[in-house]
Write a protein that holds these residues in place. Structure first.
Motif, PDB file in Angstrom:
ATOM      1  N   GLY A  13       0.776  -1.225   0.000  1.00  0.00           N
ATOM      2  CA  GLY A  13       0.000   0.000   0.000  1.00  0.00           C
ATOM      3  C   GLY A  13       0.811   1.281   0.000  1.00  0.00           C
ATOM      4  O   GLY A  13       0.252   2.367  -0.150  1.00  0.00           O
ATOM      5  N   GLU A  14       2.106   1.188   0.143  1.00  0.00           N
ATOM      6  CA  GLU A  14       2.955   2.380   0.231  1.00  0.00           C
ATOM      7  C   GLU A  14       2.963   3.163  -1.090  1.00  0.00           C
ATOM      8  O   GLU A  14       2.835   4.392  -1.092  1.00  0.00           O
ATOM      9  CB  GLU A  14       4.375   1.970   0.624  1.00  0.00           C
ATOM     10  N   ILE A  15       3.105   2.471  -2.187  1.00  0.00           N
ATOM     11  CA  ILE A  15       3.143   3.145  -3.493  1.00  0.00           C
ATOM     12  C   ILE A  15       1.795   3.780  -3.788  1.00  0.00           C
ATOM     13  O   ILE A  15       1.713   4.930  -4.221  1.00  0.00           O
ATOM     14  CB  ILE A  15       3.559   2.167  -4.611  1.00  0.00           C
ATOM     15  N   SER A  16       0.734   3.046  -3.533  1.00  0.00           N
ATOM     16  CA  SER A  16      -0.610   3.567  -3.748  1.00  0.00           C
ATOM     17  C   SER A  16      -0.851   4.824  -2.915  1.00  0.00           C
ATOM     18  O   SER A  16      -1.417   5.809  -3.390  1.00  0.00           O
ATOM     19  CB  SER A  16      -1.645   2.496  -3.422  1.00  0.00           C
ATOM     20  N   ARG A  17      -0.417   4.807  -1.673  1.00  0.00           N
ATOM     21  CA  ARG A  17      -0.568   5.962  -0.777  1.00  0.00           C
ATOM     22  C   ARG A  17       0.189   7.169  -1.331  1.00  0.00           C
ATOM     23  O   ARG A  17      -0.315   8.297  -1.342  1.00  0.00           O
ATOM     24  CB  ARG A  17      -0.044   5.594   0.617  1.00  0.00           C
ATOM     25  N   PHE A  18       1.409   6.936  -1.823  1.00  0.00           N
ATOM     26  CA  PHE A  18       2.197   8.021  -2.415  1.00  0.00           C
ATOM     27  C   PHE A  18       1.507   8.584  -3.654  1.00  0.00           C
ATOM     28  O   PHE A  18       1.348   9.797  -3.787  1.00  0.00           O
ATOM     29  CB  PHE A  18       3.598   7.520  -2.780  1.00  0.00           C
ATOM     30  N   SER A  21      -1.579  10.635  -2.842  1.00  0.00           N
ATOM     31  CA  SER A  21      -1.291  11.917  -2.191  1.00  0.00           C
ATOM     32  C   SER A  21      -0.828  12.978  -3.182  1.00  0.00           C
ATOM     33  O   SER A  21      -0.944  14.167  -2.905  1.00  0.00           O
ATOM     34  CB  SER A  21      -0.263  11.740  -1.078  1.00  0.00           C
ATOM     35  N   PHE A  22      -0.323  12.565  -4.320  1.00  0.00           N
ATOM     36  CA  PHE A  22       0.121  13.518  -5.338  1.00  0.00           C
ATOM     37  C   PHE A  22      -0.776  13.524  -6.566  1.00  0.00           C
ATOM     38  O   PHE A  22      -0.423  14.082  -7.600  1.00  0.00           O
ATOM     39  CB  PHE A  22       1.574  13.238  -5.729  1.00  0.00           C
ATOM     40  N   THR A  49      10.956  14.288  -8.525  1.00  0.00           N
ATOM     41  CA  THR A  49      11.025  15.365  -7.542  1.00  0.00           C
ATOM     42  C   THR A  49      10.066  15.127  -6.383  1.00  0.00           C
ATOM     43  O   THR A  49      10.438  15.277  -5.217  1.00  0.00           O
ATOM     44  CB  THR A  49      10.717  16.718  -8.212  1.00  0.00           C
ATOM     45  N   ALA A  50       8.838  14.733  -6.694  1.00  0.00           N
ATOM     46  CA  ALA A  50       7.842  14.509  -5.642  1.00  0.00           C
ATOM     47  C   ALA A  50       8.289  13.431  -4.665  1.00  0.00           C
ATOM     48  O   ALA A  50       8.165  13.597  -3.446  1.00  0.00           O
ATOM     49  CB  ALA A  50       6.503  14.125  -6.266  1.00  0.00           C
ATOM     50  N   LEU A  51       8.825  12.341  -5.193  1.00  0.00           N
ATOM     51  CA  LEU A  51       9.235  11.260  -4.302  1.00  0.00           C
ATOM     52  C   LEU A  51      10.492  11.615  -3.514  1.00  0.00           C
ATOM     53  O   LEU A  51      10.557  11.400  -2.303  1.00  0.00           O
ATOM     54  CB  LEU A  51       9.459   9.964  -5.078  1.00  0.00           C
ATOM     55  N   ILE A  52      11.477  12.181  -4.168  1.00  0.00           N
ATOM     56  CA  ILE A  52      12.732  12.503  -3.480  1.00  0.00           C
ATOM     57  C   ILE A  52      12.505  13.550  -2.392  1.00  0.00           C
ATOM     58  O   ILE A  52      13.062  13.453  -1.308  1.00  0.00           O
ATOM     59  CB  ILE A  52      13.813  12.951  -4.487  1.00  0.00           C
ATOM     60  N   GLU A  53      11.663  14.546  -2.662  1.00  0.00           N
ATOM     61  CA  GLU A  53      11.400  15.577  -1.659  1.00  0.00           C
ATOM     62  C   GLU A  53      10.611  15.041  -0.464  1.00  0.00           C
ATOM     63  O   GLU A  53      10.621  15.650   0.596  1.00  0.00           O
ATOM     64  CB  GLU A  53      10.656  16.756  -2.287  1.00  0.00           C
ATOM     65  N   ASN A  54       9.928  13.910  -0.648  1.00  0.00           N
ATOM     66  CA  ASN A  54       9.125  13.330   0.429  1.00  0.00           C
ATOM     67  C   ASN A  54       9.589  11.929   0.797  1.00  0.00           C
ATOM     68  O   ASN A  54       8.826  11.137   1.336  1.00  0.00           O
ATOM     69  CB  ASN A  54       7.651  13.293  -0.013  1.00  0.00           C
ATOM     70  N   GLN A  55      10.833  11.638   0.515  1.00  0.00           N
ATOM     71  CA  GLN A  55      11.367  10.302   0.704  1.00  0.00           C
ATOM     72  C   GLN A  55      11.298   9.821   2.157  1.00  0.00           C
ATOM     73  O   GLN A  55      11.115   8.631   2.404  1.00  0.00           O
ATOM     74  CB  GLN A  55      12.805  10.241   0.197  1.00  0.00           C
ATOM     75  N   GLU A  56      11.410  10.726   3.104  1.00  0.00           N
ATOM     76  CA  GLU A  56      11.357  10.310   4.498  1.00  0.00           C
ATOM     77  C   GLU A  56       9.954   9.831   4.905  1.00  0.00           C
ATOM     78  O   GLU A  56       9.804   9.133   5.902  1.00  0.00           O
ATOM     79  CB  GLU A  56      11.817  11.439   5.431  1.00  0.00           C
TER      80      GLU A  56
END
Length: 92
Positions: A13-18, A21-22, A49-56
């Motif tokens: 579910g992590e990818i789906s959640r990401f 959210s965008f 950019t979206a993933l790297i900026e929110n990687q944490e």
């Protein structure tokens, strides 16, 4: 050949959640893998950019392919260089 972005995760579910959210289309056949082809490789810069900026916030790895049989792991350390390279290689 189209360029490809692949997202991998070990958390269901992590990818789906990401993607949700965008506001990114999230039709997924596999809960741990998402991939999308881009005719214009410059369009990949947004998701990188979206993933790297929110990687944490997400346990997701991102890989891109610009050439056949060549995958590049995008990390916080190389994302800026990869995005610059995209704009140099595909200036349209």
């Amino acid at each position: 050949m189209n360029s490809v972005v692949k997202l991998y995760s070990t958390v269901n579910g992590e990818i789906s959640r990401f993607l949700k959210s965008f506001g990114i289309d999230n039709e997924m056949k596999d809960d741990l893998l998402w991939e999308k082809e881009y005719e214009n490789p410059l369009e990949m810069a947004d998701i990188i950019t979206a993933l790297i900026e929110n990687q944490e916030d997400y346990k997701i790895n991102i890989w891109i392919s610009l050439d056949k049989d060549m995958l590049i792991n995008v990390t916080k350390n190389n994302a800026d260089d990869i995005i610059r390279y995209l704009f140099e290689r595909y200036p349209y």
